[in-house]
Design a protein around this motif. Structure first.
Motif, mmCIF file in Angstrom:
data_model
loop_
_atom_site.group_PDB
_atom_site.id
_atom_site.type_symbol
_atom_site.label_atom_id
_atom_site.label_comp_id
_atom_site.label_asym_id
_atom_site.label_seq_id
_atom_site.Cartn_x
_atom_site.Cartn_y
_atom_site.Cartn_z
ATOM 1 N N ILE A 181 57.859 0.916 7.697
ATOM 2 C CA ILE A 181 58.758 0.288 6.758
ATOM 3 C C ILE A 181 58.168 -1.041 6.273
ATOM 4 O O ILE A 181 58.383 -1.424 5.132
ATOM 5 C CB ILE A 181 60.153 0.139 7.402
ATOM 6 N N ASP A 182 57.427 -1.739 7.162
ATOM 7 C CA ASP A 182 56.794 -2.991 6.742
ATOM 8 C C ASP A 182 55.785 -2.747 5.623
ATOM 9 O O ASP A 182 55.687 -3.527 4.680
ATOM 10 C CB ASP A 182 56.094 -3.659 7.930
ATOM 11 N N ARG A 183 55.028 -1.673 5.742
ATOM 12 C CA ARG A 183 54.030 -1.359 4.715
ATOM 13 C C ARG A 183 54.702 -1.029 3.381
ATOM 14 O O ARG A 183 54.233 -1.433 2.328
ATOM 15 C CB ARG A 183 53.159 -0.181 5.194
ATOM 16 N N LEU A 184 55.807 -0.305 3.435
ATOM 17 C CA LEU A 184 56.550 0.037 2.223
ATOM 18 C C LEU A 184 57.078 -1.220 1.539
ATOM 19 O O LEU A 184 56.972 -1.370 0.317
ATOM 20 C CB LEU A 184 57.692 0.997 2.553
ATOM 21 N N PHE A 225 55.849 -4.241 1.823
ATOM 22 C CA PHE A 225 54.688 -4.964 1.303
ATOM 23 C C PHE A 225 54.244 -4.373 -0.032
ATOM 24 O O PHE A 225 53.980 -5.107 -0.984
ATOM 25 C CB PHE A 225 53.529 -4.916 2.301
ATOM 26 N N GLU A 226 54.138 -3.058 -0.115
ATOM 27 C CA GLU A 226 53.707 -2.404 -1.351
ATOM 28 C C GLU A 226 54.679 -2.659 -2.493
ATOM 29 O O GLU A 226 54.267 -2.849 -3.641
ATOM 30 C CB GLU A 226 53.520 -0.896 -1.131
ATOM 31 N N ALA A 227 55.976 -2.687 -2.206
ATOM 32 C CA ALA A 227 56.975 -2.955 -3.239
ATOM 33 C C ALA A 227 56.843 -4.378 -3.773
ATOM 34 O O ALA A 227 56.851 -4.606 -4.985
ATOM 35 C CB ALA A 227 58.379 -2.720 -2.693
ATOM 36 N N VAL A 228 56.696 -5.346 -2.875
ATOM 37 C CA VAL A 228 56.535 -6.742 -3.298
ATOM 38 C C VAL A 228 55.220 -6.924 -4.046
ATOM 39 O O VAL A 228 55.151 -7.601 -5.075
ATOM 40 C CB VAL A 228 56.612 -7.686 -2.077
ATOM 41 N N TYR A 229 54.168 -6.305 -3.557
ATOM 42 C CA TYR A 229 52.846 -6.387 -4.193
ATOM 43 C C TYR A 229 52.891 -5.834 -5.617
ATOM 44 O O TYR A 229 52.395 -6.455 -6.549
ATOM 45 C CB TYR A 229 51.841 -5.609 -3.338
ATOM 46 N N ALA A 230 53.506 -4.668 -5.780
ATOM 47 C CA ALA A 230 53.606 -4.046 -7.105
ATOM 48 C C ALA A 230 54.452 -4.908 -8.048
ATOM 49 O O ALA A 230 54.097 -5.107 -9.206
ATOM 50 C CB ALA A 230 54.201 -2.648 -6.992
#
Length: 133
Positions: free
Chosen positions: A1-4, A6-11
């Motif tokens: 869930i942490d990776r998800l 991170f990817e959402a904030v990054y995008a």
């Protein structure tokens, strides 16, 4: 869930976080391979400014030498860049519209049943003045 997360904030940051000006766009053309790493076909970097339909030569990965196809000549990429203003009252001022219209004379990388073909795709990378890459 942490990776998800991170990817959402990054995008989100990379899509809406540029308060400055886009500087360049790099087009990187690859040949798709499903069972191995994609083959590099060529790249070109252009400034972000309104550009009508323009054809440029693709270069190798160091952008020093043009990419030549066997008997077909120099590999070419046709693109256009336009500014699209958003309606008044919108949260955003507008957006750059980058279109890849055509790639021609690309090297053929797939060898299958005595035929050589290519199934290319183009990766588009935009860099801003604020980039700390």
């Amino acid at each position: 869930i942490d990776r998800l997360a991170f990817e959402a904030v990054y995008a989100y940051h990379h899509r809406f976080g540029n308060a400055g000006v886009w500087k360049t766009v790099t087009f990187i053309v690859h040949d798709f391979d499903s069972l191995s790493e994609n083959d590099f076909l060529g790249r070109v970097t252009v400034p972000v400014c309104p550009t009508f339909t323009t054809t440029v030569q693709l270069s190798n990965s160091t952008e020093r030498k043009t990419v030549e196809s066997d008997f077909r000549g120099t590999a070419l990429l046709t693109y256009s860049i336009t500014w699209q203003s958003f309606p008044a009252g919108s949260r955003l001022k507008g957006a750059w519209r980058v279109q890849v219209l055509q790639a021609s004379r690309l090297p053929r990388k797939d060898k299958f049943q005595l035929r050589t073909t290519s199934d290319p795709f183009c990766e588009v990378l935009a860099v801003s003045d604020e980039c700390s890459c």
